[in-house]
Every structure is written in structure tokens, then in C-alpha cells.
Design an enzyme around this catalytic site. Structure first.
Site, PDB file in Angstrom:
ATOM      1  N   ASN A  95       0.848  -1.229   0.166  1.00 41.25           N
ATOM      2  CA  ASN A  95      -0.022  -0.076  -0.069  1.00 41.25           C
ATOM      3  C   ASN A  95       0.837   1.232   0.008  1.00 41.25           C
ATOM      4  O   ASN A  95       0.363   2.325  -0.470  1.00 41.25           O
ATOM      5  CB  ASN A  95      -0.895  -0.073   1.230  1.00 41.25           C
ATOM      6  CG  ASN A  95      -1.600   1.335   1.536  1.00 41.25           C
ATOM      7  OD1 ASN A  95      -2.458   1.598   0.850  1.00 41.25           O
ATOM      8  ND2 ASN A  95      -1.138   1.919   2.504  1.00 41.25           N
ATOM      9  N   TYR A 105       4.235   9.055 -11.233  1.00 39.80           N
ATOM     10  CA  TYR A 105       2.899   8.206 -10.543  1.00 39.80           C
ATOM     11  C   TYR A 105       2.375   7.313 -11.325  1.00 39.80           C
ATOM     12  O   TYR A 105       2.095   6.124 -10.855  1.00 39.80           O
ATOM     13  CB  TYR A 105       1.965   9.111  -9.778  1.00 39.80           C
ATOM     14  CG  TYR A 105       0.827   8.563  -8.782  1.00 39.80           C
ATOM     15  CD1 TYR A 105       1.254   7.964  -7.771  1.00 39.80           C
ATOM     16  CD2 TYR A 105      -0.541   8.592  -9.302  1.00 39.80           C
ATOM     17  CE1 TYR A 105       0.284   7.175  -6.850  1.00 39.80           C
ATOM     18  CE2 TYR A 105      -1.375   8.015  -8.396  1.00 39.80           C
ATOM     19  CZ  TYR A 105      -0.944   7.516  -7.246  1.00 39.80           C
ATOM     20  OH  TYR A 105      -1.972   6.853  -6.681  1.00 39.80           O
ATOM     21  N   LYS A 162       2.736   3.312 -10.976  1.00 40.99           N
ATOM     22  CA  LYS A 162       1.716   2.155 -10.621  1.00 40.99           C
ATOM     23  C   LYS A 162       1.300   1.347 -11.872  1.00 40.99           C
ATOM     24  O   LYS A 162       0.991   0.187 -11.474  1.00 40.99           O
ATOM     25  CB  LYS A 162       0.327   3.218 -10.674  1.00 40.99           C
ATOM     26  CG  LYS A 162       0.326   3.948  -9.122  1.00 40.99           C
ATOM     27  CD  LYS A 162       0.406   2.946  -7.971  1.00 40.99           C
ATOM     28  CE  LYS A 162       0.322   3.848  -6.582  1.00 40.99           C
ATOM     29  NZ  LYS A 162       0.221   2.669  -5.534  1.00 40.99           N
ATOM     30  N   THR A 192      -7.783  10.854   1.340  1.00 45.14           N
ATOM     31  CA  THR A 192      -6.721  10.646   2.017  1.00 45.14           C
ATOM     32  C   THR A 192      -5.847  11.881   2.035  1.00 45.14           C
ATOM     33  O   THR A 192      -6.057  12.880   1.426  1.00 45.14           O
ATOM     34  CB  THR A 192      -5.942   9.435   1.654  1.00 45.14           C
ATOM     35  OG1 THR A 192      -5.520   9.754   0.422  1.00 45.14           O
ATOM     36  CG2 THR A 192      -6.664   8.277   1.598  1.00 45.14           C
TER      37      THR A 192
END
Length: 252
Positions: A93, A159, A163, A193
Site C-alpha cells: 500500500n 505516479y 503504478k 486521504t
């Protein structure tokens, strides 16, 4: 889905101190699953938190330091924690959305840190986990993915690339056919978040889609970490996990 009384399930969760990671820990503990958390700091205690069925231990470990991670993996903590498990889970995670912006404004050291945290650490942990669980009949690796793995976005080239690397690792690892091992890269949806707060605070010149994410916050379109974690954990523990190497909780 809940852990049955006769099935000993143990899970490793990285980046467990806040956001989705913290919610995943609670979702697993509630199901009676023992959890080992790995992060660069320990989780802050929650006042008056009720006891949960599973047990929880944590290790302070900076996953952006590959040498330190390799040293830790060469020890016996991971194998000792997993000993006696009938089912073992690894949830990769931990991650970072930065550096945000086009290539010219990305400090090379920040790029290196992001790639190490987002890609190197999950792949190192996956290899060590697979070796440590060779005798466990049911073992599962879940990478926390993102829509950015499957769609390019301006300002997110690091990013998106990192990913996407996890998605392709899951696709390739699934073809290896290791006994009892299921691997999938799972996008949890857009979750409310600290990372989302970071995105909304970035200069729009670096991230042209900033206003889109701000609007999602204003209009209540962000999933709560608790809801996202519950769906994620349910899928991870289900018979369907691993049937496809990439998945999105919003389509489950």
C-alpha cells in the site's frame, strides 16, 4: 467475508499509519486477521479504541531506503511473523504521488525516492514474501494500484509510470504459476486521504487536473478510507481474488 475460526490468516500491510493503510489494518483486524505493519513511523494510538480480534505488530522501516529494506528482509522477522499461517497476505500500500509536474521540474533525487518507494519496495517485498510462504497453501499479494496506472495524466508521469509498473508486475507474476500464489494489482478508487489533500494543494500549472479533484472533494465524491478498505479487504479474501491480475474496487 470473515476469517474462519480454523483458518490462521496473517497479513503484512505497508504504509499502515494513516489513510487507506490504517483503514486496511482495521478491516483485517476486525476479521480476526493478525497484521504486521511496515512504515517509516509507528501508528499513533487511538484513544479508547475497542480491542479487535486480530493481533497487531509494527516495524519502523523506511521503504524508500532499499538498502535498509534488503537488510531487514535478510533477517528472520518476516518469516517469524508468517510462521503457522494457513493463509498469508501481502498488501503493498505504501506510495507517494510526487514529484508532481513535468520532467523539467522534477528533482532527480525525488524521482529516485518515488520509484524506490512505489516500485522497488513492493517488488522486493513480493519476492521475499513468496519465498517465506513457499509452504503456505494460500498466499496472496495485492498491490494498491490506481486509475493512473491505466490512464495517463499530465503532471503525474512518475505516479502513472510507477503504478503501471505494479500492474504489469502482477500480470507477469500471475503467469509464473507459483503454487498457491495469487497476485493482483487493485485500484481502490478515489479515496479521501492525505494524498488527496496534497493533490488539491499543488499548483495547477504542475497538475492541470487539480480542480477536478477539488470538485470531487467539494461534492462528496471521495470514498472514505474505511469504506474503500472494507471493499478491498473483502475482495482480497474472496475466491475471486487473482482471477484477473488487475482490478478496480468500483467495478466489483
Amino acid at each position: 467475508m470473515t476469517a474462519t475460526s480454523h483458518l490462521v490468516t496473517k497479513a503484512i500491510v505497508t504504509g499502515h499509519t494513516r489513510g487507506l493503510g490504517a483503514a486496511l489494518v482495521d478491516a483485517l483486524l476486525t476479521r480476526g486477521i493478525d497484521v504486521l505493519g511496515l512504515a517509516r513511523s509507528n501508528r499513533a494510538p487511538v484513544a479508547d479504541a475497542p480491542p479487535l480480534p486480530g493481533s497487531f505488530v509494527e516495524v519502523e522501516l523506511d521503504l524508500s531506503d532499499s538498502e535498509r529494506l534488503a537488510q531487514w528482509l535478510s533477517g528472520d522477522t518476516l518469516a517469524a511473523f508468517l510462521h503457522g499461517a494457513d493463509r498469508a497476505l501481502l498488501i503493498n500500500n505504501a506510495g507517494t504521488v510526487g514529484p508532481i509536474g513535468p520532467c523539467a521540474v522534477q528533482p532527480p533525487a525525488d524521482v529516485a525516492r518515488a520509484v524506490t518507494l512505489n516500485v522497488t519496495a513492493p517488488l522486493m517485498l513480493s519476492s521475499a514474501f513468496s519465498a517465506a510462504t513457499a509452504d503456505v497453501p494460500d498466499r496472496r499479494i495485492a498491490h494498491v494500484s490506481s486509475g493512473a496506472a491505466r490512464n495517463p495524466y499530465a503532471g503525474w508521469n512518475i505516479y502513472c509510470a510507477t503504478k503501471a509498473a505494479l500492474d504489469h508486475h502482477a500480470r507477469a507474476a500471475a503467469l509464473d504459476g507459483e503454487p498457491g500464489l495469487r497476485v493482483a494489482s487493485v485500484a481502490p478508487g478515489v479515496v479521501d486521504t492525505d494524498m488527496q489533500g496534497e493533490i488539491r494543494g499543488i499548483d495547477e500549472a504542475r497538475f492541470p487536473l487539480r480542480e477536478r479533484f477539488a470538485e470531487m472533494k467539494r461534492t462528496g465524491q471521495l470514498a472514505s478510507p474505511e469504506d474503500a478498505a472494507d471493499t478491498f479487504a473483502g475482495y482480497l479474501l474472496s475466491d475471486a481474488f487473482g482471477e484477473t491480475p488487475t482490478a478496480d474496487v468500483r467495478s466489483l
